[in-house]
Write a protein that holds these residues in place. Sequence first.
Motif, PDB file in Angstrom:
ATOM      1  N   ALA A  14      10.267 -45.920 -44.375  1.00 23.28           N
ATOM      2  CA  ALA A  14       9.449 -44.626 -44.135  1.00 23.28           C
ATOM      3  C   ALA A  14       8.286 -44.690 -43.335  1.00 23.28           C
ATOM      4  O   ALA A  14       7.566 -45.489 -43.239  1.00 23.28           O
ATOM      5  N   ASP A  15       8.120 -43.439 -42.655  1.00 26.64           N
ATOM      6  CA  ASP A  15       6.793 -43.295 -42.061  1.00 26.64           C
ATOM      7  C   ASP A  15       6.217 -42.308 -42.996  1.00 26.64           C
ATOM      8  O   ASP A  15       4.618 -42.747 -42.665  1.00 26.64           O
ATOM      9  N   VAL A  16       6.482 -41.787 -43.650  1.00 26.67           N
ATOM     10  CA  VAL A  16       5.892 -40.678 -44.761  1.00 26.67           C
ATOM     11  C   VAL A  16       6.607 -40.795 -45.996  1.00 26.67           C
ATOM     12  O   VAL A  16       7.593 -40.532 -45.945  1.00 26.67           O
ATOM     13  N   VAL A  17       5.873 -40.845 -46.867  1.00 30.39           N
ATOM     14  CA  VAL A  17       6.490 -40.973 -48.335  1.00 30.39           C
ATOM     15  C   VAL A  17       6.259 -39.711 -48.977  1.00 30.39           C
ATOM     16  O   VAL A  17       4.735 -39.324 -49.206  1.00 30.39           O
ATOM     17  N   ILE A  18       6.966 -38.697 -49.215  1.00 34.18           N
ATOM     18  CA  ILE A  18       6.814 -37.374 -50.039  1.00 34.18           C
ATOM     19  C   ILE A  18       6.993 -37.905 -51.546  1.00 34.18           C
ATOM     20  O   ILE A  18       7.835 -38.165 -52.280  1.00 34.18           O
ATOM     21  N   ILE A  19       5.905 -37.686 -52.611  1.00 35.76           N
ATOM     22  CA  ILE A  19       5.932 -38.099 -53.928  1.00 35.76           C
ATOM     23  C   ILE A  19       6.076 -36.502 -54.576  1.00 35.76           C
ATOM     24  O   ILE A  19       5.238 -35.998 -54.512  1.00 35.76           O
ATOM     25  N   ASN A  20       7.063 -36.475 -55.279  1.00 34.51           N
ATOM     26  CA  ASN A  20       7.306 -35.322 -56.100  1.00 34.51           C
ATOM     27  C   ASN A  20       7.454 -35.682 -57.582  1.00 34.51           C
ATOM     28  O   ASN A  20       7.529 -36.738 -57.928  1.00 34.51           O
ATOM     29  N   ARG A  21       7.377 -34.770 -58.444  1.00 33.43           N
ATOM     30  CA  ARG A  21       7.765 -35.059 -59.948  1.00 33.43           C
ATOM     31  C   ARG A  21       6.850 -36.192 -60.784  1.00 33.43           C
ATOM     32  O   ARG A  21       7.334 -36.808 -61.147  1.00 33.43           O
ATOM     33  N   TYR A  22       5.678 -35.823 -60.155  1.00 34.51           N
ATOM     34  CA  TYR A  22       4.666 -36.965 -60.570  1.00 34.51           C
ATOM     35  C   TYR A  22       3.540 -36.259 -61.594  1.00 34.51           C
ATOM     36  O   TYR A  22       2.613 -36.867 -62.125  1.00 34.51           O
ATOM     37  N   GLU A  23       3.835 -34.951 -62.057  1.00 31.40           N
ATOM     38  CA  GLU A  23       2.904 -34.350 -62.879  1.00 31.40           C
ATOM     39  C   GLU A  23       2.397 -35.236 -64.413  1.00 31.40           C
ATOM     40  O   GLU A  23       1.685 -34.875 -64.915  1.00 31.40           O
ATOM     41  N   GLN A  24       3.699 -35.852 -64.597  1.00 30.03           N
ATOM     42  CA  GLN A  24       3.536 -36.769 -65.988  1.00 30.03           C
ATOM     43  C   GLN A  24       2.763 -38.172 -65.718  1.00 30.03           C
ATOM     44  O   GLN A  24       2.372 -38.578 -66.767  1.00 30.03           O
ATOM     45  N   LEU A  25       2.514 -38.499 -64.556  1.00 33.05           N
ATOM     46  CA  LEU A  25       1.601 -39.401 -64.309  1.00 33.05           C
ATOM     47  C   LEU A  25       0.235 -39.199 -64.596  1.00 33.05           C
ATOM     48  O   LEU A  25      -0.459 -38.376 -63.843  1.00 33.05           O
ATOM     49  N   ASP A  26      -0.412 -40.170 -65.152  1.00 32.62           N
ATOM     50  CA  ASP A  26      -1.900 -40.130 -65.484  1.00 32.62           C
ATOM     51  C   ASP A  26      -2.352 -40.626 -63.989  1.00 32.62           C
ATOM     52  O   ASP A  26      -1.868 -41.254 -63.216  1.00 32.62           O
ATOM     53  N   ALA A  27      -3.928 -40.438 -63.920  1.00 32.87           N
ATOM     54  CA  ALA A  27      -4.416 -41.043 -62.622  1.00 32.87           C
ATOM     55  C   ALA A  27      -4.276 -42.498 -62.326  1.00 32.87           C
ATOM     56  O   ALA A  27      -4.121 -42.839 -61.210  1.00 32.87           O
ATOM     57  N   THR A  28      -4.299 -43.279 -63.431  1.00 30.43           N
ATOM     58  CA  THR A  28      -3.997 -44.760 -63.528  1.00 30.43           C
ATOM     59  C   THR A  28      -2.505 -44.979 -62.839  1.00 30.43           C
ATOM     60  O   THR A  28      -2.479 -45.762 -61.950  1.00 30.43           O
ATOM     61  N   CYS A  29      -1.590 -44.093 -63.450  1.00 31.72           N
ATOM     62  CA  CYS A  29      -0.418 -44.362 -62.837  1.00 31.72           C
ATOM     63  C   CYS A  29      -0.088 -43.898 -61.584  1.00 31.72           C
ATOM     64  O   CYS A  29       0.527 -44.668 -60.795  1.00 31.72           O
ATOM     65  N   GLN A  30      -0.696 -43.096 -61.075  1.00 31.54           N
ATOM     66  CA  GLN A  30      -0.747 -42.598 -59.691  1.00 31.54           C
ATOM     67  C   GLN A  30      -1.359 -43.587 -58.794  1.00 31.54           C
ATOM     68  O   GLN A  30      -0.724 -43.752 -57.678  1.00 31.54           O
ATOM     69  N   GLN A  31      -2.373 -44.221 -59.387  1.00 31.28           N
ATOM     70  CA  GLN A  31      -3.011 -45.233 -58.417  1.00 31.28           C
ATOM     71  C   GLN A  31      -2.012 -46.342 -58.168  1.00 31.28           C
ATOM     72  O   GLN A  31      -1.868 -47.045 -57.278  1.00 31.28           O
ATOM     73  N   ASP A  32      -1.405 -46.649 -59.506  1.00 34.62           N
ATOM     74  CA  ASP A  32      -0.511 -47.763 -59.410  1.00 34.62           C
ATOM     75  C   ASP A  32       0.851 -47.743 -58.464  1.00 34.62           C
ATOM     76  O   ASP A  32       1.237 -48.561 -57.822  1.00 34.62           O
ATOM     77  N   LEU A  33       1.135 -46.170 -58.493  1.00 38.56           N
ATOM     78  CA  LEU A  33       2.353 -45.900 -57.505  1.00 38.56           C
ATOM     79  C   LEU A  33       1.752 -46.201 -56.208  1.00 38.56           C
ATOM     80  O   LEU A  33       2.817 -46.658 -55.194  1.00 38.56           O
ATOM     81  N   LEU A  34       0.476 -45.700 -55.810  1.00 42.34           N
ATOM     82  CA  LEU A  34      -0.019 -45.929 -54.233  1.00 42.34           C
ATOM     83  C   LEU A  34       0.124 -47.295 -54.038  1.00 42.34           C
ATOM     84  O   LEU A  34       0.238 -47.808 -52.790  1.00 42.34           O
ATOM     85  N   THR A  35      -0.439 -48.098 -54.753  1.00 45.78           N
ATOM     86  CA  THR A  35      -0.503 -49.439 -54.629  1.00 45.78           C
ATOM     87  C   THR A  35       0.966 -50.100 -54.440  1.00 45.78           C
ATOM     88  O   THR A  35       1.068 -50.906 -53.506  1.00 45.78           O
ATOM     89  N   TRP A  36       1.757 -49.624 -55.113  1.00 42.60           N
ATOM     90  CA  TRP A  36       3.148 -50.185 -54.916  1.00 42.60           C
ATOM     91  C   TRP A  36       3.716 -49.839 -53.867  1.00 42.60           C
ATOM     92  O   TRP A  36       4.565 -50.694 -53.065  1.00 42.60           O
ATOM     93  N   ILE A  37       3.715 -48.765 -53.418  1.00 38.89           N
ATOM     94  CA  ILE A  37       3.953 -48.165 -51.896  1.00 38.89           C
ATOM     95  C   ILE A  37       3.420 -48.926 -51.119  1.00 38.89           C
ATOM     96  O   ILE A  37       3.962 -49.547 -50.066  1.00 38.89           O
ATOM     97  N   GLY A  38       2.166 -49.359 -50.966  1.00 36.78           N
ATOM     98  CA  GLY A  38       1.491 -50.087 -50.233  1.00 36.78           C
ATOM     99  C   GLY A  38       1.920 -51.516 -49.986  1.00 36.78           C
ATOM    100  O   GLY A  38       1.958 -52.068 -48.954  1.00 36.78           O
ATOM    101  N   THR A  39       2.247 -51.938 -51.032  1.00 38.13           N
ATOM    102  CA  THR A  39       2.881 -53.560 -50.948  1.00 38.13           C
ATOM    103  C   THR A  39       4.299 -53.669 -50.109  1.00 38.13           C
ATOM    104  O   THR A  39       4.605 -54.726 -49.731  1.00 38.13           O
ATOM    105  N   LEU A  40       4.973 -52.334 -50.019  1.00 35.61           N
ATOM    106  CA  LEU A  40       6.181 -52.384 -49.616  1.00 35.61           C
ATOM    107  C   LEU A  40       5.959 -51.866 -48.151  1.00 35.61           C
ATOM    108  O   LEU A  40       6.626 -52.400 -47.189  1.00 35.61           O
ATOM    109  N   ASN A  41       5.158 -50.992 -48.059  1.00 40.97           N
ATOM    110  CA  ASN A  41       5.050 -50.260 -46.689  1.00 40.97           C
ATOM    111  C   ASN A  41       3.526 -49.893 -46.342  1.00 40.97           C
ATOM    112  O   ASN A  41       3.245 -48.709 -46.638  1.00 40.97           O
TER     113      ASN A  41
END
Length: 378
Positions: A162-189
């Motif tokens: 990806a050049d850009v990642v569109i994150i949807n359906r994230y409403e159930q993720l708390d702030a910590t999980c959202q940050q973990d998701l960003l970190t996970w994306i960063g390790t891949l790209n």
Amino acid sequence: MTSSAIIQNIPCTLVTGFLGAGKTTIINQLLATKPADVRWALLINEFGRIGIDGALLKGRQNDVEKPNTIAIREVSGGCICCTSQLPLQIALTRLLSEHRPQRLIIEPTGLAHPHELVKQLSAPHWQTSLSMQSVITVLSGLQWQQEKYRSHEGFQAHVQAADVVIINRYEQLDATCQQDLLTWIGTLNAQASIIWAAPNDASSELTVAQLSMQLNQPSASISKQRATQSSQSRISLTLPNHLLTNMPNAGNSAAMTMDDEPPYRYHDEQQGMLLAGWRLPSHWMFAADELQQWLLQLPNWQRIKGVVHTSDGWQQLNFTPDSLTITTTSAQIDSRIEVILLANTDNSHINSKVSKNERQPLIDWDVYDHELMALLAK
């Protein structure tokens, strides 16, 4: 005549994402930005071999109130990046030559290998025809929460390309999980930009504006690529004996199985997924509630799509493990159902005989054929 002689430097955007990520919603948002006097084209690569999205979209394409809004071509029957390049080349060449669009959007199947598709579109014969813009990948926060997705090679591959990642359906993720998701994306790209899709608002002005910007951003992923430069079985179907006398034209069912005429079923296997699709005559009517219950009881299903003539009228079905959508639609030339199941599922319908050279059990698709035919309204 080559495609480059037909048209040059047409802006082209890839919208990728794993099965059920929500690509259709994002594409609809992109289409909402199209100026009325500009010709756009959409190339759809469906996971199955029947083609459901294209059949429905073609109805909108011919809308008399909005003529010539968008040209659509579909490539069904497997991923355009892992089959030969010929289906992609033919589809693109025809789309460019026949419709001469001023912008192109390509939606590969959720089972696609994005790197392979990027490699194909980086070939010299496309470099003058297509001006590749940002590769947009749609990622479902609900899917990411599950380990089976996070660790899936195909799920990761979309983010990596990806050049850009569109994150949807994230409403159930708390702030910590959202940050973990960003970190996970960063390790891949680490180079990917992030857009958080506005929740529960498909027409969000902010999301649409952010998406619109990506339509004119050159793709770093494809520029980098340019710098470095299944088995299928189609089975004809017939009605069960107790329904033969009650259905119109039933006596001609055998003749209807020639070529691409319904009724038939295919099945395939790709990347650890079992695929199957049914294409059936339009006059075959299914009991709506029973059909939906049957589909939802399929073993470990990952995606179910269909447009079906039911006792409640023509219905469009779009099921993911995160959402079940049923909408009414206009009458179609035939009914179509396609499903994806995990290959390592366990269910009473599964044949437990596994050869020494096979890791996965085999589906007895004939059983499903009989069950589906039993759902025909009497």
